[in-house]
Motif scaffolding. Sequence first.
Motif, PDB file in Angstrom:
ATOM      1  N   SER A 117     -37.150  67.386 -43.037  1.00 51.73           N
ATOM      2  CA  SER A 117     -37.901  68.053 -41.977  1.00 51.73           C
ATOM      3  C   SER A 117     -37.703  69.556 -42.063  1.00 51.73           C
ATOM      4  O   SER A 117     -36.646  70.042 -42.483  1.00 51.73           O
ATOM      5  CB  SER A 117     -37.442  67.561 -40.602  1.00 51.73           C
ATOM      6  N   HIS A 118     -38.721  70.321 -41.630  1.00 55.11           N
ATOM      7  CA  HIS A 118     -38.595  71.769 -41.506  1.00 55.11           C
ATOM      8  C   HIS A 118     -37.924  72.167 -40.191  1.00 55.11           C
ATOM      9  O   HIS A 118     -37.621  73.348 -39.996  1.00 55.11           O
ATOM     10  CB  HIS A 118     -39.971  72.430 -41.595  1.00 55.11           C
ATOM     11  N   MET A 139     -32.414  62.531 -59.044  1.00 50.94           N
ATOM     12  CA  MET A 139     -32.662  62.305 -57.626  1.00 50.94           C
ATOM     13  C   MET A 139     -32.701  63.587 -56.803  1.00 50.94           C
ATOM     14  O   MET A 139     -33.141  63.582 -55.659  1.00 50.94           O
ATOM     15  CB  MET A 139     -31.575  61.383 -57.055  1.00 50.94           C
ATOM     16  N   SER A 140     -32.229  64.699 -57.357  1.00 55.42           N
ATOM     17  CA  SER A 140     -32.094  65.917 -56.561  1.00 55.42           C
ATOM     18  C   SER A 140     -33.433  66.389 -56.004  1.00 55.42           C
ATOM     19  O   SER A 140     -33.522  66.803 -54.840  1.00 55.42           O
ATOM     20  CB  SER A 140     -31.455  67.024 -57.410  1.00 55.42           C
ATOM     21  N   GLU A 141     -34.479  66.337 -56.814  1.00 54.30           N
ATOM     22  CA  GLU A 141     -35.782  66.815 -56.353  1.00 54.30           C
ATOM     23  C   GLU A 141     -36.308  65.957 -55.217  1.00 54.30           C
ATOM     24  O   GLU A 141     -36.928  66.456 -54.268  1.00 54.30           O
ATOM     25  CB  GLU A 141     -36.768  66.831 -57.512  1.00 54.30           C
ATOM     26  N   ILE A 142     -36.065  64.654 -55.282  1.00 52.06           N
ATOM     27  CA  ILE A 142     -36.526  63.745 -54.234  1.00 52.06           C
ATOM     28  C   ILE A 142     -35.799  64.007 -52.921  1.00 52.06           C
ATOM     29  O   ILE A 142     -36.405  64.037 -51.846  1.00 52.06           O
ATOM     30  CB  ILE A 142     -36.329  62.287 -54.684  1.00 52.06           C
ATOM     31  N   VAL A 143     -34.501  64.211 -53.002  1.00 50.42           N
ATOM     32  CA  VAL A 143     -33.676  64.320 -51.801  1.00 50.42           C
ATOM     33  C   VAL A 143     -33.636  65.745 -51.252  1.00 50.42           C
ATOM     34  O   VAL A 143     -33.531  65.939 -50.043  1.00 50.42           O
ATOM     35  CB  VAL A 143     -32.250  63.806 -52.087  1.00 50.42           C
ATOM     36  N   PHE A 144     -33.761  66.761 -52.136  1.00 48.67           N
ATOM     37  CA  PHE A 144     -33.615  68.140 -51.683  1.00 48.67           C
ATOM     38  C   PHE A 144     -34.767  69.067 -52.070  1.00 48.67           C
ATOM     39  O   PHE A 144     -34.798  70.216 -51.617  1.00 48.67           O
ATOM     40  CB  PHE A 144     -32.303  68.729 -52.225  1.00 48.67           C
ATOM     41  N   GLY A 145     -35.700  68.609 -52.883  1.00 48.44           N
ATOM     42  CA  GLY A 145     -36.772  69.486 -53.346  1.00 48.44           C
ATOM     43  C   GLY A 145     -37.959  69.538 -52.398  1.00 48.44           C
ATOM     44  O   GLY A 145     -37.923  69.046 -51.266  1.00 48.44           O
ATOM     45  N   ARG A 146     -39.034  70.138 -52.877  1.00 44.68           N
ATOM     46  CA  ARG A 146     -40.248  70.233 -52.086  1.00 44.68           C
ATOM     47  C   ARG A 146     -40.854  68.853 -51.833  1.00 44.68           C
ATOM     48  O   ARG A 146     -40.658  67.929 -52.608  1.00 44.68           O
ATOM     49  CB  ARG A 146     -41.273  71.102 -52.800  1.00 44.68           C
ATOM     50  N   VAL A 147     -41.606  68.767 -50.749  1.00 46.80           N
ATOM     51  CA  VAL A 147     -42.322  67.533 -50.416  1.00 46.80           C
ATOM     52  C   VAL A 147     -43.806  67.848 -50.397  1.00 46.80           C
ATOM     53  O   VAL A 147     -44.269  68.668 -49.593  1.00 46.80           O
ATOM     54  CB  VAL A 147     -41.886  66.974 -49.049  1.00 46.80           C
ATOM     55  N   ASN A 148     -44.542  67.237 -51.306  1.00 43.98           N
ATOM     56  CA  ASN A 148     -45.988  67.447 -51.389  1.00 43.98           C
ATOM     57  C   ASN A 148     -46.341  68.932 -51.483  1.00 43.98           C
ATOM     58  O   ASN A 148     -47.302  69.405 -50.868  1.00 43.98           O
ATOM     59  CB  ASN A 148     -46.696  66.816 -50.186  1.00 43.98           C
ATOM     60  N   GLY A 149     -45.526  69.680 -52.246  1.00 40.34           N
ATOM     61  CA  GLY A 149     -45.812  71.077 -52.471  1.00 40.34           C
ATOM     62  C   GLY A 149     -45.412  72.014 -51.353  1.00 40.34           C
ATOM     63  O   GLY A 149     -45.735  73.206 -51.397  1.00 40.34           O
ATOM     64  N   SER A 150     -44.720  71.511 -50.334  1.00 45.49           N
ATOM     65  CA  SER A 150     -44.337  72.358 -49.200  1.00 45.49           C
ATOM     66  C   SER A 150     -43.394  73.468 -49.666  1.00 45.49           C
ATOM     67  O   SER A 150     -42.548  73.274 -50.527  1.00 45.49           O
ATOM     68  CB  SER A 150     -43.650  71.516 -48.124  1.00 45.49           C
ATOM     69  N   PHE A 182     -43.011  58.942 -33.382  1.00 44.23           N
ATOM     70  CA  PHE A 182     -41.645  58.959 -33.907  1.00 44.23           C
ATOM     71  C   PHE A 182     -41.527  59.873 -35.126  1.00 44.23           C
ATOM     72  O   PHE A 182     -40.567  60.636 -35.263  1.00 44.23           O
ATOM     73  CB  PHE A 182     -41.224  57.541 -34.276  1.00 44.23           C
ATOM     74  N   LEU A 183     -42.492  59.829 -36.019  1.00 47.85           N
ATOM     75  CA  LEU A 183     -42.408  60.534 -37.296  1.00 47.85           C
ATOM     76  C   LEU A 183     -42.904  61.976 -37.247  1.00 47.85           C
ATOM     77  O   LEU A 183     -42.807  62.686 -38.250  1.00 47.85           O
ATOM     78  CB  LEU A 183     -43.214  59.780 -38.357  1.00 47.85           C
ATOM     79  N   ALA A 184     -43.383  62.438 -36.111  1.00 43.53           N
ATOM     80  CA  ALA A 184     -44.064  63.737 -36.034  1.00 43.53           C
ATOM     81  C   ALA A 184     -43.304  64.902 -36.671  1.00 43.53           C
ATOM     82  O   ALA A 184     -43.922  65.733 -37.344  1.00 43.53           O
ATOM     83  CB  ALA A 184     -44.391  64.055 -34.575  1.00 43.53           C
ATOM     84  N   PRO A 185     -41.974  65.034 -36.521  1.00 45.96           N
ATOM     85  CA  PRO A 185     -41.301  66.212 -37.100  1.00 45.96           C
ATOM     86  C   PRO A 185     -40.950  66.074 -38.574  1.00 45.96           C
ATOM     87  O   PRO A 185     -40.387  67.006 -39.151  1.00 45.96           O
ATOM     88  CB  PRO A 185     -40.000  66.307 -36.272  1.00 45.96           C
ATOM     89  N   PHE A 186     -41.248  64.940 -39.197  1.00 46.00           N
ATOM     90  CA  PHE A 186     -40.710  64.655 -40.522  1.00 46.00           C
ATOM     91  C   PHE A 186     -41.791  64.692 -41.599  1.00 46.00           C
ATOM     92  O   PHE A 186     -42.938  64.322 -41.368  1.00 46.00           O
ATOM     93  CB  PHE A 186     -40.024  63.290 -40.530  1.00 46.00           C
ATOM     94  N   GLN A 187     -41.374  65.115 -42.796  1.00 51.40           N
ATOM     95  CA  GLN A 187     -42.262  65.109 -43.952  1.00 51.40           C
ATOM     96  C   GLN A 187     -41.925  63.982 -44.934  1.00 51.40           C
ATOM     97  O   GLN A 187     -42.774  63.580 -45.726  1.00 51.40           O
ATOM     98  CB  GLN A 187     -42.167  66.443 -44.703  1.00 51.40           C
ATOM     99  N   ARG A 188     -40.703  63.488 -44.885  1.00 56.65           N
ATOM    100  CA  ARG A 188     -40.301  62.409 -45.801  1.00 56.65           C
ATOM    101  C   ARG A 188     -39.180  61.601 -45.156  1.00 56.65           C
ATOM    102  O   ARG A 188     -38.302  62.157 -44.504  1.00 56.65           O
ATOM    103  CB  ARG A 188     -39.850  62.976 -47.139  1.00 56.65           C
ATOM    104  N   VAL A 189     -39.233  60.298 -45.353  1.00 56.47           N
ATOM    105  CA  VAL A 189     -38.161  59.393 -44.934  1.00 56.47           C
ATOM    106  C   VAL A 189     -37.733  58.605 -46.163  1.00 56.47           C
ATOM    107  O   VAL A 189     -38.581  58.055 -46.888  1.00 56.47           O
ATOM    108  CB  VAL A 189     -38.621  58.444 -43.815  1.00 56.47           C
ATOM    109  N   ILE A 190     -36.425  58.540 -46.415  1.00 54.19           N
ATOM    110  CA  ILE A 190     -35.874  57.876 -47.595  1.00 54.19           C
ATOM    111  C   ILE A 190     -34.910  56.797 -47.119  1.00 54.19           C
ATOM    112  O   ILE A 190     -33.911  57.111 -46.470  1.00 54.19           O
ATOM    113  CB  ILE A 190     -35.139  58.880 -48.508  1.00 54.19           C
ATOM    114  N   VAL A 191     -35.222  55.553 -47.439  1.00 53.57           N
ATOM    115  CA  VAL A 191     -34.442  54.428 -46.922  1.00 53.57           C
ATOM    116  C   VAL A 191     -33.812  53.657 -48.081  1.00 53.57           C
ATOM    117  O   VAL A 191     -34.530  53.033 -48.869  1.00 53.57           O
ATOM    118  CB  VAL A 191     -35.325  53.484 -46.085  1.00 53.57           C
TER     119      VAL A 191
END
Length: 212
Positions: A133-134, A40-51, A183-192
């Motif tokens: 988010s960045h 789960m580490s990459e999902i929660v703390f890794g890059r998002v879409n290559g960012s 609402f989502l403008a500053p975010f790259q990923r949301v995990i629910v």
Amino acid sequence: MDAQAAVMDPADDVRYDRIEVRPLDRQFGAHPALSIPPGMSEIVFGRVNGSDPAPLTYALFDAARVEGLAERLVAAAIPHDCLVRGPSRDEFGAVSPWLVELRADSRLCRDLFTAGDARWELWGREAYVLMRSHHELAGLVDHLRHFTKLRDSKGQWHFFRFQEPLVMRTIVMGLPDHARRSFLAPFQRVIVPDRSDVLHLFDIRLDGVSGR
């Protein structure tokens, strides 16, 4: 962990995955203890879409579902803030949303993914969502504060409890485009997370560009 890629697309600018998770137990005798389930580490703390660099990770808490949250965050000495300010914070802080910068090796991270009956074991309690988010904490708090109250058709104000996992899923999947994108403008990923040992993973690609 079993990831099912892109099982549905709630919108053209949001990609949805459903991730099955095996939560942590109390890890008696384990050394070192894990802070996050394997895989789960990459999902929660890794890059998002290559960012590059990877976005920061934040936990958006529902204080009503975490006993003594404010005191716990102060004791942990980690960046955090309540989305309600002024006199209302004294009255409503214990049931308000709190945004916390999450660290991969922290005790708080371990508690988020640990299932159990103790008050600090938060998996399955619908007490938080994770947001990548960045942007720094202060900027995100200012952004999210614009949405803590909404006015209805009769002009009455109501608290908008987007810190609740089901409400957050509705925002990402069901709001009209303009409201959702705002609402989502500053975010790259949301995990629910939900109660069935599943993470609902939403990757945000506003304006067709990852990480914007």
